[in-house]
Design an enzyme around this catalytic site. Structure first.
Site, mmCIF file in Angstrom:
data_model
loop_
_atom_site.group_PDB
_atom_site.id
_atom_site.type_symbol
_atom_site.label_atom_id
_atom_site.label_comp_id
_atom_site.label_asym_id
_atom_site.label_seq_id
_atom_site.Cartn_x
_atom_site.Cartn_y
_atom_site.Cartn_z
ATOM 1 N N GLN A 282 1.174 -4.144 -2.150
ATOM 2 C CA GLN A 282 2.253 -4.048 -1.162
ATOM 3 C C GLN A 282 1.758 -4.556 0.190
ATOM 4 O O GLN A 282 0.960 -3.894 0.848
ATOM 5 C CB GLN A 282 2.686 -2.586 -1.003
ATOM 6 C CG GLN A 282 3.409 -2.013 -2.195
ATOM 7 C CD GLN A 282 3.462 -0.493 -2.101
ATOM 8 O OE1 GLN A 282 2.490 0.191 -2.374
ATOM 9 N NE2 GLN A 282 4.585 0.049 -1.717
ATOM 10 N N SER B 299 2.629 -2.605 5.529
ATOM 11 C CA SER B 299 2.223 -2.066 6.834
ATOM 12 C C SER B 299 1.570 -3.120 7.720
ATOM 13 O O SER B 299 0.880 -4.020 7.231
ATOM 14 C CB SER B 299 1.225 -0.923 6.654
ATOM 15 O OG SER B 299 1.756 0.053 5.832
ATOM 16 N N SER C 223 -3.611 -1.543 -0.234
ATOM 17 C CA SER C 223 -4.411 -1.057 -1.365
ATOM 18 C C SER C 223 -4.489 -2.153 -2.419
ATOM 19 O O SER C 223 -3.491 -2.811 -2.707
ATOM 20 C CB SER C 223 -3.769 0.186 -1.982
ATOM 21 O OG SER C 223 -3.490 1.154 -1.005
ATOM 22 N N GLU D 27 8.255 4.453 -5.167
ATOM 23 C CA GLU D 27 6.970 5.060 -4.794
ATOM 24 C C GLU D 27 7.134 6.574 -4.633
ATOM 25 O O GLU D 27 6.311 7.355 -5.090
ATOM 26 C CB GLU D 27 6.465 4.435 -3.490
ATOM 27 C CG GLU D 27 5.115 4.986 -3.077
ATOM 28 C CD GLU D 27 4.413 4.111 -2.043
ATOM 29 O OE1 GLU D 27 5.020 3.159 -1.545
ATOM 30 O OE2 GLU D 27 3.235 4.408 -1.756
HETATM 31 C C1 LIG Z 1 -3.317 6.325 0.396
HETATM 32 C C2 LIG Z 1 -2.566 5.280 1.184
HETATM 33 C C3 LIG Z 1 -2.302 4.047 0.626
HETATM 34 C C4 LIG Z 1 -1.619 3.076 1.354
HETATM 35 N N1 LIG Z 1 -1.385 1.861 0.763
HETATM 36 C C5 LIG Z 1 -0.672 0.936 1.415
HETATM 37 C C6 LIG Z 1 -0.405 -0.323 0.804
HETATM 38 O O1 LIG Z 1 -0.845 -0.598 -0.319
HETATM 39 N N2 LIG Z 1 0.314 -1.226 1.489
HETATM 40 C C7 LIG Z 1 0.799 -0.978 2.733
HETATM 41 O O2 LIG Z 1 1.484 -1.839 3.269
HETATM 42 N N3 LIG Z 1 0.546 0.196 3.371
HETATM 43 C C8 LIG Z 1 -0.181 1.160 2.735
HETATM 44 N N4 LIG Z 1 -0.466 2.355 3.353
HETATM 45 C C9 LIG Z 1 -0.082 2.541 4.732
HETATM 46 C C10 LIG Z 1 1.045 3.542 4.909
HETATM 47 O O3 LIG Z 1 2.191 3.110 4.303
HETATM 48 C C11 LIG Z 1 1.160 3.763 6.401
HETATM 49 O O4 LIG Z 1 0.024 4.543 6.726
HETATM 50 C C12 LIG Z 1 2.408 4.455 6.782
HETATM 51 O O5 LIG Z 1 3.475 3.556 6.697
HETATM 52 C C13 LIG Z 1 2.299 5.072 8.178
HETATM 53 O O6 LIG Z 1 1.909 4.113 9.123
HETATM 54 P P1 LIG Z 1 0.704 4.378 10.147
HETATM 55 O O7 LIG Z 1 -0.481 4.888 9.380
HETATM 56 O O8 LIG Z 1 0.553 3.150 10.975
HETATM 57 O O9 LIG Z 1 1.185 5.582 11.030
HETATM 58 P P2 LIG Z 1 2.084 5.521 12.354
HETATM 59 O O10 LIG Z 1 3.338 4.775 12.101
HETATM 60 O O11 LIG Z 1 1.227 5.060 13.482
HETATM 61 O O12 LIG Z 1 2.416 7.055 12.526
HETATM 62 C C14 LIG Z 1 1.432 7.999 12.996
HETATM 63 C C15 LIG Z 1 2.110 9.349 13.220
HETATM 64 O O13 LIG Z 1 3.174 9.228 14.166
HETATM 65 C C16 LIG Z 1 4.406 9.670 13.602
HETATM 66 N N5 LIG Z 1 5.480 8.793 14.077
HETATM 67 C C17 LIG Z 1 5.533 7.457 13.978
HETATM 68 N N6 LIG Z 1 6.663 6.984 14.546
HETATM 69 C C18 LIG Z 1 7.330 8.059 15.022
HETATM 70 C C19 LIG Z 1 8.555 8.218 15.716
HETATM 71 N N7 LIG Z 1 9.325 7.182 16.041
HETATM 72 N N8 LIG Z 1 8.942 9.482 16.027
HETATM 73 C C20 LIG Z 1 8.170 10.540 15.696
HETATM 74 N N9 LIG Z 1 7.009 10.446 15.049
HETATM 75 C C21 LIG Z 1 6.581 9.227 14.714
HETATM 76 C C22 LIG Z 1 4.213 9.562 12.089
HETATM 77 O O14 LIG Z 1 5.035 10.461 11.371
HETATM 78 C C23 LIG Z 1 2.749 9.926 11.945
HETATM 79 O O15 LIG Z 1 2.561 11.327 11.933
HETATM 80 C C24 LIG Z 1 -1.169 3.347 2.658
HETATM 81 C C25 LIG Z 1 -1.436 4.598 3.237
HETATM 82 C C26 LIG Z 1 -2.123 5.562 2.519
HETATM 83 C C27 LIG Z 1 -2.398 6.889 3.172
#
Ligand SMILES: Cc1cc2nc3c(=O)[nH]c(=O)nc-3n(C[C@H](O)[C@H](O)[C@H](O)COP(=O)(O)OP(=O)(O)OC[C@H]3O[C@@H](n4cnc5c(N)ncnc54)[C@H](O)[C@@H]3O)c2cc1C
Length: 249
Positions: free
Chosen positions: A44, A47, A79, A162
């Site tokens: 995927q 992100s 991933s 998912e």
């Molecule tokens: C095990 C694992 C596998 C993954 N595999 C993939 C993959 O294969 N491909 C891929 O594309 N991605 C992958 N990801 C990424 C995952 O989808 C992202 O981590 C997720 O979309 C959250 O984005 P971020 O980590 O940038 O957090 P952020 O968007 O930065 O969020 C951080 C915190 O802020 C909060 N937040 C964010 N925006 C707001 C808002 N507007 N209002 C209030 N709160 C808010 C969130 O709830 C969270 O608590 C994976 C993640 C994990 C943990």
């Protein structure tokens, strides 16, 4: 063969069903069989550093060029990128419309010129996540999944699958904790914990059946899949905590 990774269920349970929904006849034939057999794996490319929880904010651009598209951008947390043949890339094709309307999804060959995969080393020493750079990657229009500008709906098909797939998380551990409780002479607190876990596993399985029934009836899983995912996460946490308490008995 790569070692068993999360990318097997990602390919077969998340991406293949989305191709089943959005692919026309020819792409279905080309992609589905190799993916369902796990001959070809898919990751995927969703992100980005500025598009995580707010996924519709993706900046990776796809610009029309002749019969195809040229992709430029940077994906993160991918991933299984190193073992995948295909990447499902969520791209911005129209920056002038509201963000959810300007998105299109493409299947990108991970060995295409311009694709660079950089592993991210975690504190644990593992390297399952990657950064993926897309620099002038040429993608034929035949590798577009779903209509131009409808990519948000395509993305939601993958994400709903998912959440549905994650709905079974924690059940193994909860079942093991219950088995432990059956064999232990438990006090009231332990019995309460076991009963709580037992009820949760029943509810979780019923949520799963409800989603499956909706899918079989032809409707896309919506909020109930998100509820299932949240519930499964809580079961997983409680299963681990309760098993620790029960093990002490
Ligand atoms: C095990 C694992 C596998 C993954 N595999 C993939 C993959 O294969 N491909 C891929 O594309 N991605 C992958 N990801 C990424 C995952 O989808 C992202 O981590 C997720 O979309 C959250 O984005 P971020 O980590 O940038 O957090 P952020 O968007 O930065 O969020 C951080 C915190 O802020 C909060 N937040 C964010 N925006 C707001 C808002 N507007 N209002 C209030 N709160 C808010 C969130 O709830 C969270 O608590 C994976 C993640 C994990 C943990």
């Amino acid at each position: 063969m790569p070692q068993r990774t999360e990318i097997f269920p990602v390919t077969r349970h998340l991406i293949a069903p989305a191709i089943g929904i959005w692919g026309t006849r020819e792409p279905k034939q080309r992609w589905l069989k190799p993916m369902l057999r796990a001959d070809e794996l898919a990751c995927q490319l969703f992100s980005e550093t500025e598009a995580g929880a707010d996924l519709a904010a993706v900046r990776t651009r796809a610009v029309r060029h002749g019969d195809g598209w040229v992709l430029d951008g940077h994906k993160v947390w991918t991933s299984g990128a190193r073992v995948s043949t295909w990447g499902v890339a969520v791209c911005r094709t129209d920056p002038d419309v509201p963000k959810h309307a300007g998105i299109t999804v493409f299947l990108v060959r991970m060995d295409a010129p311009g694709v660079t995969v950089r592993p991210i080393r975690q504190m644990t020493g593992g390297e399952s996540f990657n950064e993926v750079y897309l620099d002038g990657v040429v993608v034929p229009d035949a590798d577009r999944l779903g209509p131009v500008g409808q990519g948000w709906k395509v993305t939601l098909s993958v994400l709903a699958a998912e959440r549905l797939d994650s709905g079974t998380l924690g059940l193994d551990n909860a079942d093991r904790a219950l088995e432990l409780a059956r064999r232990c002479p438990a006090g009231e607190v332990q019995r309460d914990l076991a009963a709580d876990l037992y009820i949760r596993t029943l509810v979780q399985r019923i949520i799963g059946l409800r989603i499956t029934a909706a899918l079989e009836a032809g409707s896309a899983p919506g909020a109930e899949a998100s509820v299932g995912k949240l519930y499964a996460t809580e079961t997983m946490a409680r299963g681990m905590a309760n098993a620790t308490v029960l093990e002490r008995v």
